[in-house]
Design a protein around this motif. Structure first.
Motif, PDB file in Angstrom:
ATOM      1  N   GLY A  49       0.823  -1.204   0.000  1.00  0.00           N
ATOM      2  CA  GLY A  49       0.000   0.000   0.000  1.00  0.00           C
ATOM      3  C   GLY A  49       0.855   1.251   0.000  1.00  0.00           C
ATOM      4  O   GLY A  49       2.004   1.227   0.450  1.00  0.00           O
ATOM      5  N   ALA A  56       6.137   4.283   5.675  1.00  0.00           N
ATOM      6  CA  ALA A  56       5.950   2.835   5.556  1.00  0.00           C
ATOM      7  C   ALA A  56       5.524   2.511   4.127  1.00  0.00           C
ATOM      8  O   ALA A  56       5.680   3.322   3.203  1.00  0.00           O
ATOM      9  N   GLN A  82      -2.342   9.036   5.281  1.00  0.00           N
ATOM     10  CA  GLN A  82      -1.669   8.634   6.512  1.00  0.00           C
ATOM     11  C   GLN A  82      -0.616   9.669   6.868  1.00  0.00           C
ATOM     12  O   GLN A  82      -0.003  10.274   5.990  1.00  0.00           O
ATOM     13  N   SER A 148      -1.539  -0.923  11.610  1.00  0.00           N
ATOM     14  CA  SER A 148      -0.381  -0.017  11.606  1.00  0.00           C
ATOM     15  C   SER A 148       0.099   0.192  13.035  1.00  0.00           C
ATOM     16  O   SER A 148      -0.631  -0.119  13.992  1.00  0.00           O
ATOM     17  N   THR A 149       1.304   0.728  13.165  1.00  0.00           N
ATOM     18  CA  THR A 149       1.845   0.989  14.508  1.00  0.00           C
ATOM     19  C   THR A 149       0.888   1.886  15.290  1.00  0.00           C
ATOM     20  O   THR A 149       0.773   1.781  16.503  1.00  0.00           O
ATOM     21  N   LEU A 154      -5.342  -2.140   8.661  1.00  0.00           N
ATOM     22  CA  LEU A 154      -4.968  -2.004   7.249  1.00  0.00           C
ATOM     23  C   LEU A 154      -5.471  -3.184   6.422  1.00  0.00           C
ATOM     24  O   LEU A 154      -5.634  -3.086   5.214  1.00  0.00           O
ATOM     25  N   HIS A 248       8.112   4.321  12.744  1.00  0.00           N
ATOM     26  CA  HIS A 248       7.044   3.995  11.791  1.00  0.00           C
ATOM     27  C   HIS A 248       7.675   3.460  10.496  1.00  0.00           C
ATOM     28  O   HIS A 248       8.554   4.102   9.925  1.00  0.00           O
ATOM     29  N   GLY A 249       7.250   2.278  10.094  1.00  0.00           N
ATOM     30  CA  GLY A 249       7.769   1.708   8.851  1.00  0.00           C
ATOM     31  C   GLY A 249       8.918   0.728   9.035  1.00  0.00           C
ATOM     32  O   GLY A 249       9.482   0.224   8.056  1.00  0.00           O
ATOM     33  N   CYS A 252       7.988  -2.788   7.372  1.00  0.00           N
ATOM     34  CA  CYS A 252       8.034  -2.789   5.900  1.00  0.00           C
ATOM     35  C   CYS A 252       9.491  -2.757   5.436  1.00  0.00           C
ATOM     36  O   CYS A 252       9.890  -3.475   4.514  1.00  0.00           O
TER      37      CYS A 252
END
Ligand SMILES: Nc1ncnc2c1ncn2[C@@H]1O[C@H](COP(=O)(O)OP(=O)(O)O)[C@@H](O)[C@H]1O
Ligand SMILES: Cc1ncc(COP(=O)(O)O)c(N)n1
Ligand SMILES: [Mg+2]
Length: 535
Positions: A49, A56, A82, A148-149, A154, A248-249, A252
Motif C-alpha cells: 500500500g 511505511a 496517513q 499499523s503501529t 490495514l 514507523h515503517g 516494511c
C-alpha cells in the motif's frame, strides 16, 4: 506524443506476454555467457500500500531498496491517507487492477524477489497467488501487514484464512509482528520471548519455509529481539532498542531489506541478519529527526548516503565500520577478465564493498587520475569512501577520501602533513611496533597481513592468524586484515574476536572472479554471518 494504449486495449495480451517470456529466456542466455551479467541489477517487486506520509508501505520499500543498491518495482494495492498521527482513510485498489499491475511488471521485467505488504482484500491475495503461479520468482517474502503501529486496521481478519491457504505455502519467509503473529494464531497472547519462539514454530506449520516473528513491540524489553525459525533451528536476533518516536515503517523496511539482500544472492539467514543491522543503524541515525506532529515519526532510510555527505571526510572523523569489506583493485586481474577498473569498482560497491582502494602500480599518471575521478563518482553515489594506494599526487588531484601507504612508501606523518587533518590515512603494518608508529604518525587505520599466503604481492611475508592477533591486540587504531582472504576463510579471520579488527581487505576474492558483484555480495553475507551474534 502518442499515448500508450492500456494493456486491456492491446490485442492478444497473452501473446505479448509469451513474447516477453521468450525474450527473457534469450536475455538470460546472453547474460550468462558474457560480462553483461555484471550490469544486471537485482530486482525486488513490492506489492504493498501507499503511505502518503512515506514512512511505511511502498515508499519505505522503494527507499530501502535504493539504500541497498537494488531496483524496486511497485504494485500498489491501496492508497492510504496517513501521517505521523495515524491513518485517516484507506482506498483499496480493485483486484482487477492489482492483477494488471502485477502482469505488467512480471511479464516484462526480471523480478528476483516479490515482497508483499498491505494486502487489504481476499481478492487481491487471490490474484497475487494466481500471478505468482503464472510467473514464478526466486523468492517470496510475505509481511502480513494487518494493523499499523498507530493501531489502525490495514487489512481485516477476513484475509487471514486466504493468507494461510494461498500465500504462506508459497512463501520463503513470513515476517509477522507480535499483533500479526497473534492474529495468525487465532488471538493467542504473545508477551514474552518464549511465547514468540512458540509462535514461530506454530506459524511455520502454515507452510512458509522460514518465519521471523518481530519483537519491536515487545513490552519491557531492553533489546529489540526477533525470533527466526527455519523449520529446524530457532535463532534469537538481538539489537539495541533505539529510544525514538521514529519507528514507523520498520516492519516494511525490514522485509524489503531482506528481499533486497535475497535478490543480491544472500542466503536467507544472512539476509535477515544484515537487514536487522540496517534497521538498527537507520533508527540510530534518525532518532532525533523531527517530521510531523504525531506520536509515530518516519526514519531516514538513506542515512548512509547522507552521513557520508556531512561526513567523516569533510569533518575529519573516520568511521571504522567502513573497513568491513574493503576492496583493493588490481589492474592485472581486470585485464584478465576483460573489464575496466570502473566496471569492477561499480560491481564491488553494488555487491556490498564498504570502502575501495585503487591500487595501480603500472598505470600512466594521467590515466590513473581519470580512472580515480570516475571511481570516486561511483563510490560516492553508494556512500562508499575511495582511497588511493601510495599516490598522494593523484589523491590530491582528484580529492579522494584518503590514501593507503606501505612501509616503504612516504611515511604516514608526511602524508598527514600533505593531505591535512580531514583525509583518511591507512598504513600497512606487520608488527606491533609498526602499528604503534602508524598511530603516532596520525594514521586512521592499519592494514595487517598477509594473513594467508597470496600471489597478489610478490615476496610478501605471511604473518598468519597469530601475527594478526598480536597486532590487533597492540594496535590503538582499527585494523583491517589482508592477504589471501576469501569467503571460505573470512569467518575464521573475523572469528579471532578482537574488537578493533573491523573487517577484511580483499583483491583476488573479488576481482579474480567472473562476477564481481556476486563475489562481493557472497563475501559480505559471510562477514555479516561471522560478525552477528546469535543464540
Ligand atoms: N526501537 C527499536 N530499536 C531497534 N530496533 C527496532 C525498534 N523497533 C523495532 N525494531 C526492529 O524493527 C524491525 C521491525 O519490527 P516491528 O516494529 O516489530 O515490526 P512492525 O513495524 O511490522 O510492527 C524488527 O527487526 C525490530 O526488532
Ligand atoms: C501502507 C502501509 N503499509 C504498511 C504499514 C505498516 O507500517 P507500521 O507498522 O510501521 O505502521 C502502514 N502503516 N501503511
Ligand atoms: Mg513497528
Amino acid at each position: 506524443m502518442v499515448p500508450l494504449p492500456l494493456i486491456s486495449q492491446i490485442p492478444k495480451f497473452n501473446q505479448v506476454s509469451r513474447f516477453c517470456m521468450a525474450m527473457k529466456k534469450q536475455e538470460e542466455m546472453v547474460v550468462a555467457s558474457s560480462d553483461r551479467y555484471e550490469t544486471r541489477i537485482p530486482h525486488v517487486l513490492s506489492v504493498a500500500g501507499s503511505d502518503s506520509g512515506a514512512g511505511a508501505g511502498i515508499q519505505a520499500d522503494l527507499k530501502t531498496c535504493a539504500a541497498r543498491g537494488v531496483y524496486c518495482s511497485t504494485v500498489i494495492t491501496a492508497i492510504t491517507a496517513q501521517n505521523t498521527v495515524g491513518v485517516q482513510d484507506v482506498n483499496i485498489v480493485p483486484e482487477g487492477f492489482v492483477s494488471k499491475q502485477l502482469k505488467s511488471v512480471l511479464s516484462d521485467m526480471q523480478v528476483d524477489v516479490v515482497k508483499t505488504g498491505m494486502l487489504p482484500s481476499t481478492g487481491i491475495v487471490q490474484v497475487l497467488h494466481q500471478c505468482l503461479k503464472e510467473f514464478p520468482v526466486r523468492a517470496l517474502v510475505v509481511d502480513p501487514v494487518m494493523v499499523s503501529t498507530s493501531g489502525d486496521v490495514l487489512a481485516g481478519p477476513t484475509i487471514i484464512s486466504v493468507l494461510q491457504e494461498e500465500l504462506l505455502p508459497m512463501a520463503d519467509l513470513v515476517t509477522p509482528n507480535l499483533k500479526e503473529a497473534s492474529a495468525l494464531l487465532g488471538g493467542m497472547p504473545l508477551k514474552t520471548i518464549s511465547d514468540m519462539r512458540h509462535a514461530a514454530t506454530l506459524i511455520h506449520q502454515m507452510g512458509s519455509k522460514n518465519v521471523l516473528v518481530k519483537g519491536g513491540d515487545l513490552p519491557d524489553s531492553l533489546d529489540a529481539v526477533d525470533i527466526f525459525f527455519d523449520g529446524k533451528d530457532l535463532h534469537e536476533l538481538r539489537s539495541s532498542r533505539i529510544k525514538s518516536r521514529n519507528t514507523h515503517g520498520t516492519g516494511c523496511s525490514l522485509a524489503s531489506c531482506i528481499s533486497a539482500e535475497l535478490a543480491k544472492g544472500s542466503s536467507m539467514f544472512s539476509a535477515v541478519k544484515a537487514s536487522k543491522q540496517f534497521i538498527e543503524r537507520a533508527l540510530r541515525y534518525s532518532k532525533d529527526i523531527n517530521i510531523g506532529h504525531g506520536p509515530q515519526g518516519p526514519f531516514d532510510h538513506l542515512c548512509r548516503l547522507k552521513s557520508r555527505e556531512q561526513s567523516s571526510y569533510s569533518q575529519g572523523c573516520f568511521n571504522p565500520t567502513d573497513l568491513f569489506l574493503y576492496a583493493v583493485t588490481d589492474s592485472g586481474m581486470n585485464e584478465r577478465w576483460d573489464r575496466s577498473i570502473t566496471d569492477a569498482v561499480k560491481a564491488a560497491v553494488e555487491g556490498g564493498a564498504t570502502i575501495v582502494q585503487i591500487r595501480e602500480k603500472d598505470a600512466k599518471t594521467r590515466d590513473f587520475l581519470e580512472v580515480a575521478k570516475s571511481c570516486i563518482k561511483i563510490c560516492h553515489a553508494h556512500g562508499v569512501p575511495l582511497l588511493i594506494n601510495d599516490r598522494i599526487d593523484i589523491a590530491l588531484a582528484c580529492d579522494a577520501d584518503g590514501v593507503h601507504v606501505g612501509q616503504s612508501d612516504i611515511p604516514a606523518h608526511e602524508v598527514r602533513r600533505l593531505l591535512g587533518p580531514n583525509k583518511v590515512i591507512g598504513v600497512s603494518c606487520k608488527t606491533m611496533e609498526q602499528a604503534e608508529q602508524a598511530w603516532i604518525d596520525g594514521a586512521d587505520y592499519i592494514g595487517c597481513g598477509g594473513v594467508y599466503p597470496t600471489n597478489t604481492k610478490a615476496n610478501n611475508l605471511t604473518v598468519g592468524i597469530d601475527g594478526l592477533k598480536r597486532v590487533c591486540l597492540a594496535s590503538k587504531l582499527p585494523v583491517v586484515a589482508i592477504g589471501g582472504i576469501n569467503h571460505t576463510n573470512a569467518a575464521a579471520v573475523m572469528g579471532i574476536g578482537i574488537p578493533n579488527l573491523r573487517g577484511v581487505a580483499v583483491v583476488s576474492a573479488l576481482f579474480d572472479r567472473q562476477c564481481v558483484l556476486e563475489a562481493a555480495s557472497k563475501l559480505h553475507a559471510t562477514l555479516v554471518e561471522a560478525t552477528t551474534s546469535n543464540v
